[in-house]
Design a protein around this motif. Sequence first.
Motif, PDB file in Angstrom:
ATOM      1  N   LEU A   1     -15.354  -6.940 -22.384  1.00 61.28           N
ATOM      2  CA  LEU A   1     -15.614  -8.035 -21.360  1.00 61.28           C
ATOM      3  C   LEU A   1     -15.185  -8.534 -21.342  1.00 61.28           C
ATOM      4  O   LEU A   1     -14.457  -9.698 -22.530  1.00 61.28           O
TER       5      LEU A   1
ATOM      6  N   ASP B   1     -17.785 -11.967 -17.748  1.00 65.47           N
ATOM      7  CA  ASP B   1     -18.562 -11.010 -16.740  1.00 65.47           C
ATOM      8  C   ASP B   1     -20.465 -10.855 -16.638  1.00 65.47           C
ATOM      9  O   ASP B   1     -21.053 -11.171 -18.206  1.00 65.47           O
TER      10      ASP B   1
ATOM     11  N   GLU C   1     -20.837  -5.832 -14.367  1.00 65.80           N
ATOM     12  CA  GLU C   1     -19.523  -5.895 -15.219  1.00 65.80           C
ATOM     13  C   GLU C   1     -19.961  -5.215 -16.723  1.00 65.80           C
ATOM     14  O   GLU C   1     -18.854  -4.051 -16.470  1.00 65.80           O
TER      15      GLU C   1
END
Length: 495
Positions: free
Chosen positions: A339, A343, A347
């Motif tokens: 990530l 995020d 996400e």
Amino acid sequence: MSDLNKLGLAEARDALRKGDVTSVELTESCLKAIDEADALNAFVHKTPEIALERAKAADERIKDGDAPSMCGLPIGIKDLFCTKGVPSQAASGILEGFKPEYESTVSQQLADAGAVMLGKLNMDEFAMGSSNETSVYGNAVSPWRRGNDDAQLTPGGSSGGSASAVAADLCLAATGTDTGGSIRQPAAFVGITGIKPTYGRCSRWGIVAFASSLDQAGPMTKDVRDAAIMLEAMCGHDAKDSTSAELAVPNFEAMLTGDIKGKKIGIPKEYRMDGMPSEIEKLWAEGAEMLKAAGAEIVDISLPHTKYALPAYYVIAPAEASSNLARYDGVRFGHRAQLAQGDGITEMYEKTRAEGFGHEVQRRVMVGTYVLSAGFYDAYYNRARRVRTLIKKDFEDVFAAGVDAILTPATPSAAFGLGEMTEADPVQMYLNDVFTVTVNLAGLPGISVPAGLDKQGLPLGLQLIGRPWEEGDLLNTAYALENAAGFVAKPGKWW
């Protein structure tokens, strides 16, 4: 004895009991064949240490004289079955690195019966596919070739690795699963026998779920007798699976008499499809004649809702898949995406699933989520469930009228080349299931038996559909068909 890997289960069992051969020798022969067959990409996780350890234990058991039929016999396990301490990925990137701490009920029952696990077999990702081209491991390849053509052919799907391994004599038999034809279609493509038992006959516990109301495990073997032997070891009630039937498991092998005098075999008119190759039409007619010559009565029947089976299946199966696959989220197990700063959880879900799921799985999850969404639930999902009830009733009416089994083609064609059915038109690929999905929707047992070759020298199979819970009777009818067809063709070794 040389080429021990070419034996079937029954022959190998008898040789083990006589002391002509040991399980270790059988297992070593298969492991050697597996190592020489990487070109087929059938075995994706090899487990030679486990295999030899189990083979030694099986030899001890046989010596002590308390060995069941499957004891000492080397088999392959489809990658959809969870196997303790061994990668169980369902051929998906999202389950990379997943080694379960538990064993699926079916693979445990086989282990308890003394069967030797050689390794895990290739398949379509999450069992979604008809050609084994959606696997994170790459395509499984059929051992068969068209004439002198070098083009690689599909072994069918989703149990393509199982089909390829059994046809190429890498193992004596293999487990498969069948949600819409994934045992019977690959078996037909490579000239082996595959049976999908009645829904609830084999436990689904520990088998990675695709569509829970349709999935069913079954054996893929070199002939009908072997299917009877292995199926008996795989069946039985399991308290861990709420859909598992509390029914005694008969000795299926003892029911193979080959006597089908007076049996009524139905030929459904709705299975005569437009554009069906003449070779398949001819084989179907020949199959009916063979059963007639064996003493069965052939009757024309109607299954009027057959034409709605594929659309109903491709609503119900993706709907259940989208629900089952929701658990792969980057939190609970398997792959988690890297990530970026900032995020959030949304996400993480999006990136994990985009990286972990292949295109076909993504497509089916999206279809499934759509048909389950507010506003479409009644229009699609509930309507498909009602159609499913009608399809089931068609079969019930036919069986109530005294029909013992139904004879149909197993597939609409022989095996096609890898890459010939492109992703551009997935519906073309879905049509491969046209003869098989009705059996899953109705929860019935179905078996594919190799019955002939097409003009390019590729195997063609016939399907028999039986009454619920009467696998023994179905296997006996298949045994009569197998005896009459006399199919013995094997692929020439090129790998």
